[in-house]
Design a protein around this motif. Structure first.
Motif, PDB file in Angstrom:
ATOM      1  N   CYS A  10      -1.923   4.166  -8.944  1.00  0.00           N
ATOM      2  CA  CYS A  10      -1.043   4.406  -7.802  1.00  0.00           C
ATOM      3  C   CYS A  10      -1.445   5.679  -7.067  1.00  0.00           C
ATOM      4  CB  CYS A  10       0.402   4.524  -8.288  1.00  0.00           C
ATOM      5  SG  CYS A  10       1.588   4.890  -6.982  1.00  0.00           S
ATOM      6  N   SER A  13       1.423   5.872  -1.974  1.00  0.00           N
ATOM      7  CA  SER A  13       1.563   5.574  -0.547  1.00  0.00           C
ATOM      8  C   SER A  13       2.991   5.193  -0.164  1.00  0.00           C
ATOM      9  CB  SER A  13       0.629   4.421  -0.171  1.00  0.00           C
ATOM     10  OG  SER A  13       1.071   3.213  -0.765  1.00  0.00           O
ATOM     11  N   GLN A  15       4.273   2.235   0.043  1.00  0.00           N
ATOM     12  CA  GLN A  15       4.414   0.940   0.724  1.00  0.00           C
ATOM     13  C   GLN A  15       5.325  -0.002  -0.050  1.00  0.00           C
ATOM     14  OE1 GLN A  15       2.872   0.328   3.759  1.00  0.00           O
ATOM     15  NE2 GLN A  15       4.278  -1.402   3.737  1.00  0.00           N
ATOM     16  N   CYS A  16       5.210  -0.007  -1.351  1.00  0.00           N
ATOM     17  CA  CYS A  16       6.027  -0.911  -2.169  1.00  0.00           C
ATOM     18  C   CYS A  16       7.517  -0.565  -2.064  1.00  0.00           C
ATOM     19  CB  CYS A  16       5.575  -0.858  -3.625  1.00  0.00           C
ATOM     20  SG  CYS A  16       5.635   0.796  -4.358  1.00  0.00           S
ATOM     21  N   LEU A  18       9.007   0.843   0.482  1.00  0.00           N
ATOM     22  CA  LEU A  18       9.475   0.416   1.794  1.00  0.00           C
ATOM     23  C   LEU A  18       9.695  -1.092   1.841  1.00  0.00           C
ATOM     24  CD1 LEU A  18       7.113   2.534   4.075  1.00  0.00           C
ATOM     25  CD2 LEU A  18       9.549   2.886   3.712  1.00  0.00           C
ATOM     26  N   THR A  19       8.886  -1.824   1.093  1.00  0.00           N
ATOM     27  CA  THR A  19       8.953  -3.283   1.134  1.00  0.00           C
ATOM     28  C   THR A  19      10.080  -3.831   0.269  1.00  0.00           C
ATOM     29  OG1 THR A  19       6.563  -3.314   1.471  1.00  0.00           O
ATOM     30  CG2 THR A  19       7.593  -5.399   0.841  1.00  0.00           C
ATOM     31  N   GLN A  26       9.816   5.740  -6.161  1.00  0.00           N
ATOM     32  CA  GLN A  26       8.755   6.724  -6.366  1.00  0.00           C
ATOM     33  C   GLN A  26       9.328   7.923  -7.105  1.00  0.00           C
ATOM     34  OE1 GLN A  26       7.510   6.605  -2.054  1.00  0.00           O
ATOM     35  NE2 GLN A  26       5.610   7.323  -2.971  1.00  0.00           N
ATOM     36  N   ASP A  47       9.331 -10.915  -1.435  1.00  0.00           N
ATOM     37  CA  ASP A  47       9.109  -9.517  -1.065  1.00  0.00           C
ATOM     38  C   ASP A  47       8.240  -8.805  -2.105  1.00  0.00           C
ATOM     39  OD1 ASP A  47      10.529  -9.772   1.252  1.00  0.00           O
ATOM     40  OD2 ASP A  47      12.362  -8.837   0.468  1.00  0.00           O
ATOM     41  N   ALA A  51       4.716  -7.006  -1.464  1.00  0.00           N
ATOM     42  CA  ALA A  51       4.425  -5.629  -1.875  1.00  0.00           C
ATOM     43  C   ALA A  51       3.137  -5.565  -2.691  1.00  0.00           C
ATOM     44  CB  ALA A  51       5.595  -5.066  -2.689  1.00  0.00           C
ATOM     45  N   LEU A  54       0.215  -5.851  -0.357  1.00  0.00           N
ATOM     46  CA  LEU A  54       0.034  -4.702   0.536  1.00  0.00           C
ATOM     47  C   LEU A  54      -0.382  -3.432  -0.205  1.00  0.00           C
ATOM     48  CD1 LEU A  54       3.169  -5.098   2.859  1.00  0.00           C
ATOM     49  CD2 LEU A  54       0.788  -5.606   3.422  1.00  0.00           C
ATOM     50  N   CYS A  55      -0.186  -3.399  -1.498  1.00  0.00           N
ATOM     51  CA  CYS A  55      -0.459  -2.170  -2.258  1.00  0.00           C
ATOM     52  C   CYS A  55      -1.947  -1.795  -2.169  1.00  0.00           C
ATOM     53  CB  CYS A  55      -0.061  -2.379  -3.717  1.00  0.00           C
ATOM     54  SG  CYS A  55      -0.553  -1.000  -4.773  1.00  0.00           S
ATOM     55  N   PRO A  56      -2.254  -0.605  -1.660  1.00  0.00           N
ATOM     56  CA  PRO A  56      -3.654  -0.224  -1.485  1.00  0.00           C
ATOM     57  C   PRO A  56      -4.388   0.025  -2.800  1.00  0.00           C
ATOM     58  CG  PRO A  56      -2.215   1.611  -0.923  1.00  0.00           C
ATOM     59  CD  PRO A  56      -1.329   0.427  -1.172  1.00  0.00           C
TER      60      PRO A  56
END
Ligand code: SF4
Length: 67
Positions: A10, A13, A15-16, A18-19, A26, A47, A51, A54-56
């Motif tokens: 991790c 970021s 993103q998860c 927010l999703t 976090q 969802d 996530a 989208l997770c980088p």
């Protein structure tokens, strides 16, 4: 569905979170992902899969029922 995270990957970021804030959080100090629910209900499945996609860091793995 079963959700697994590999926190070592991790980058914080967010993103998860927010999703799907019902499933991911976090850490206040390190900013790294925390899993709030290991087995979220079917209403969250789409969802959670989004996530994961989208997770980088490719941190989130999903097993179990499609949908
Ligand atoms: S989207 Fe991935 S890298 Fe970003 S905070 Fe969530 S788990 Fe970590």
């Amino acid at each position: 569905m079963q959700v697994i995270i590999d926190q070592d990957r991790c980058c914080g970021s967010g993103q998860c979170v927010l999703t799907v804030p019902a499933v991911f959080d976090q850490g206040e100090e390190d900013g790294l992902v925390r899993l709030l629910q290991e087995s979220p209900g079917p209403e969250l499945a789409a969802d959670v899969r989004l996530a994961a996609a989208l997770c980088p860091g490719n941190v989130i793995t999903v097993h179990g029922d499609p949908g």
